[in-house]
Structures are given as C-alpha cells and as structure tokens.
Design a protein around this motif. Structure first.
Motif, PDB file in Angstrom:
ATOM      1  N   GLU A 145       0.835  -1.199   0.000  1.00  0.00           N
ATOM      2  CA  GLU A 145       0.000   0.000   0.000  1.00  0.00           C
ATOM      3  C   GLU A 145       0.877   1.260   0.000  1.00  0.00           C
ATOM      4  OE1 GLU A 145      -3.486   2.019   2.774  1.00  0.00           O
ATOM      5  OE2 GLU A 145      -2.860  -0.027   3.201  1.00  0.00           O
ATOM      6  N   ALA A 146       1.924   1.261   0.811  1.00  0.00           N
ATOM      7  CA  ALA A 146       2.844   2.410   0.866  1.00  0.00           C
ATOM      8  C   ALA A 146       3.511   2.628  -0.486  1.00  0.00           C
ATOM      9  CB  ALA A 146       3.892   2.190   1.954  1.00  0.00           C
ATOM     10  N   ILE A 173       1.027   4.134  -2.946  1.00  0.00           N
ATOM     11  CA  ILE A 173       0.829   5.558  -2.669  1.00  0.00           C
ATOM     12  C   ILE A 173       2.020   6.354  -3.190  1.00  0.00           C
ATOM     13  CG2 ILE A 173       0.710   7.288  -0.823  1.00  0.00           C
ATOM     14  CD1 ILE A 173      -0.942   5.165   0.781  1.00  0.00           C
ATOM     15  N   ARG A 174       3.230   5.878  -2.899  1.00  0.00           N
ATOM     16  CA  ARG A 174       4.429   6.569  -3.376  1.00  0.00           C
ATOM     17  C   ARG A 174       4.420   6.672  -4.901  1.00  0.00           C
ATOM     18  NH1 ARG A 174       9.223   2.969  -3.384  1.00  0.00           N
ATOM     19  NH2 ARG A 174       8.025   2.286  -5.177  1.00  0.00           N
ATOM     20  N   ARG A 182       1.900   6.623  -6.954  1.00  0.00           N
ATOM     21  CA  ARG A 182       0.855   7.543  -7.417  1.00  0.00           C
ATOM     22  C   ARG A 182       1.288   8.991  -7.195  1.00  0.00           C
ATOM     23  NH1 ARG A 182      -4.234   9.730  -5.310  1.00  0.00           N
ATOM     24  NH2 ARG A 182      -5.307  10.495  -7.126  1.00  0.00           N
ATOM     25  N   VAL A 183       1.871   9.272  -6.035  1.00  0.00           N
ATOM     26  CA  VAL A 183       2.332  10.633  -5.747  1.00  0.00           C
ATOM     27  C   VAL A 183       3.416  11.043  -6.748  1.00  0.00           C
ATOM     28  CG1 VAL A 183       3.599  12.049  -4.067  1.00  0.00           C
ATOM     29  CG2 VAL A 183       1.672  10.633  -3.311  1.00  0.00           C
TER      30      VAL A 183
END
Length: 186
Positions: free
Chosen positions: A159-160, A163-164, A166-167
């Motif tokens: 998940e982390a 997120i990374r 996508r950012v």
C-alpha cells in the motif's frame, strides 16, 4: 491518554495489514509516554538539524513577510480561483487526480495566464529547500524509511509503495505543466 492509547491500539489491531494500521501499531509499540516521544526527538535532533530548522524558520518568516509586503495574497487568490475554475469547467473535478484531464485543462489555462511571480518565488525557494534536504539528509531519510518499511506487513508495504508511485506520477504531471509555463520574473 489512556482512552487515546486504547482507541489507537484497537485501531491498530483492527486495521492490521493496512498501512495506517501498521503505522499505528508501530507507534504504540515505540511510544508509551510523552517522555518516550521526547527521548526519540532528542535522539534524532542533532545540532545540524536544529541549525537547519532554525535557518528554515527564518527563511520562511522572511518569505512570508515579503509575500505580504508585495501584496501577493490577492494576485495569488485571483490566479488560483481562475485556474481551478477553468480546470473544473472541463471535467476536472478532483485535482488530486491531476494527470489526464486536469493536466490538460491546467496547461490550457497557462497558455493564456501567467503564473504570478509571487507563486514562482515560493516554488523556487521550495525547490531549493528540497534539494538541500536531499543533499544533506538523504542517507538519514533512507535509513528511517528502511526502518519503517521493515515494520510494515507485506500488504502495508504494498500500500505504501502504491501511494508513493501515485504521488510520484501525479507530481510528474504537475511538474510538466509548471516547467512548460514558468514565468519570467525579476
């Protein structure tokens, strides 16, 4: 404190395997009192970090004063109202998903409207600060990241990473529009 600790512990257990659940559990395992938090801060807050933080605070204060002295609030508000109105008028209703339609709408707005130099100055200072942090603290940041990563479950780590990714992708789209439309400021 006991209520917060109990609720946080329950959240951590109930959300085990998620990024936030894993982080809550890690924090509860590491910190059981305000003294634990204070000790952690003192352990990682070197004289160099304190000096850099003080210099950053002074720079931020000078930047804020210049912002006010130059009347930047009004021109920035007008620009932001215009660009977000333009983006929203073309199917971009969630700027957190910038790549795609929002990026196209922002680029078309910039074709007719220059980014105010007030914003450009803040962006430039932010880039300089980011570069400084990377040059001076990347090793420590990588170490902290590895320590946190080693405490995450496989699903929390996935998940982390998602997120990374996508950012990074979204930032790339924002950066592309910004880079193509940087204003000429004195």
């Amino acid at each position: 404190k006991a209520v917060v600790s109990t609720q946080s512990g329950h959240y951590g257990r109930a959300s085990k395997g998620s990024l936030l659940g894993d982080l809550a559990s890690m924090a509860l395992d590491r910190f059981s009192s305000a003294d634990d938090i204070q000790d952690f801060i003192e352990e990682h807050l070197t004289e160099g970090v304190k000096s850099d933080a003080s210099a950053a605070a002074e720079e931020a204060q000078a930047l804020a004063k210049g912002w006010c002295d130059d009347g930047c609030t009004s021109s920035t508000a007008r620009f932001l109202e215009g660009i977000f109105g333009h983006m929203n008028g073309g199917g971009c209703d969630d700027a957190s998903e910038f790549c795609g339609e929002c990026q196209s709408r922002a680029a078309s707005y910039f074709a007719r409207n220059q980014l105010p130099c007030c914003i450009e100055k803040v962006v430039r200072r932010g880039i300089v600060a980011y570069d400084y942090v990377i040059a001076n603290y990347s090793e420590a940041l990588e170490s902290y990241g590895a320590a946190v990563g080693s405490g995450l479950s496989a699903s929390g780590l996935a998940e982390a990473k998602a997120i990374r990714d996508r950012v990074v992708e979204e930032f790339g789209c924002v950066s592309a529009v910004y880079s193509a439309n940087r204003p000429e400021c004195a």
